[in-house]
Write a protein that holds these residues in place. Sequence first.
Motif, PDB file in Angstrom:
ATOM      1  N   HIS A 207      33.103 -13.380  16.445  1.00  0.00           N
ATOM      2  CA  HIS A 207      34.370 -12.884  17.008  1.00  0.00           C
ATOM      3  C   HIS A 207      34.382 -11.365  16.959  1.00  0.00           C
ATOM      4  N   ASP A 209      37.377  -8.391  16.010  1.00  0.00           N
ATOM      5  CA  ASP A 209      38.715  -8.362  15.411  1.00  0.00           C
ATOM      6  C   ASP A 209      39.676  -7.835  16.463  1.00  0.00           C
ATOM      7  N   HIS A 268      30.871 -10.080  15.419  1.00  0.00           N
ATOM      8  CA  HIS A 268      30.312 -10.381  14.092  1.00  0.00           C
ATOM      9  C   HIS A 268      30.636 -11.819  13.711  1.00  0.00           C
TER      10      HIS A 268
HETATM   11 FE   LIG Z   1      36.245 -10.137  11.605  1.00  0.00          FE
END
Ligand SMILES: [Fe+2]
Length: 356
Positions: A207, A209, A268
């Motif tokens: 994903h 952030d 990540h």
């Molecule tokens: Fe994250």
Amino acid sequence: MASSRLFEAYPPFPVDVPTAILPKISLDKLSSGSEAEANELFHACRTKGFFLLDLQNEPAGDGLLRDIEALFAITREVMDLSLEEKTEYKQHPPLLGYKAAGIMKNEKGQPDRCEFFNVGQDDIRGNIPRRANPKPVQDNRETFMSFMDNASRVLFRIFGILEAQLGLPTGTLAALHRQDQPSGTVVRMIRYPPQTPRDHGSSLLNHTDYGTITMLCNVLGGLQILPPGASNEDSNWQYVKPQPNCVIVNLGDALVEWTGDILRSNEHRVIAAPGKQAEHARFSVAFLVRPERKVSMKRLVGGKIPTAAEDGKEELSVSADEWELKKAVALIAGADCARSKGGRELRTTNVPVKVG
Ligand SMILES: [Fe+2]
Ligand SMILES: O=C(O)CCC(=O)C(=O)O
């Protein structure tokens, strides 16, 4: 991540696993006004979206290192509570409280292996009525406050550098993150169970952030990033090696949006910790900084940021909370929202800042 004492309890990070080369930026040098350090930080924010920040020998950094150590102990206490007790604090919007392992799915449709507990900045700072929290949180509200205070000092230092490098007026980013205004900013305490070699698939799905910036405190390996340009195949992922006295900083999608894709949010994920480290439960503490709920997600105007009109793009006319909700729903639905974003060139001339 944190002080060396926390590292001594575990086997070392192996030398023979693919490891990302990330710049280690010194907070002390940034605070002393080092231009070279500021340039390196900005370069990392545009090209990798990740860097290590060495917190030592700087007052907010040293305070933060002490708070991180305390928070690791609190995280352990919270996670050691029975599932029944933790479930009493189950998350519902605004996503504060407990998320059990298995609520989300990984890329193979298997249950995720990450349990976490979000403590809201709004709760700790009194922007909303105090929430019910388990005893290890309630008994340590001052530690959460101290952590948020020190982490925010570090955050505002980073904001100042980004503003200067982007040619934005000082305080532009800080004004979107006033601490006494409601936001989705949280301290996230995380536990991943020990893993056997037979466990496959990620523990936390790949994903980006969706907030502004994340400061991540890791001791064990397991966090991986996909280098720019690499496709999502296991052989392309690289571990981030946690280092004593450092936090891992990564940028979120909001900064990409506001800067018209100049800054980078990088994909990540978390898999089993490498080598013998996998035999241990893995704890993380993350400070997920999100914009004030009511601020606009429109591109910032000024400095080296290309205008939306120049790009022939329509302005995004949503508030941060509407935008985050859309992202959260897409993430749960497994929509394609994981790709790294940003990293384009800056404008060569400044966009004049409008007066009046
Ligand atoms: Fe994250
Ligand atoms: O546990 C970690 O190291 C990463 C957690 C993470 O990426 C997140 O909470 O967004």
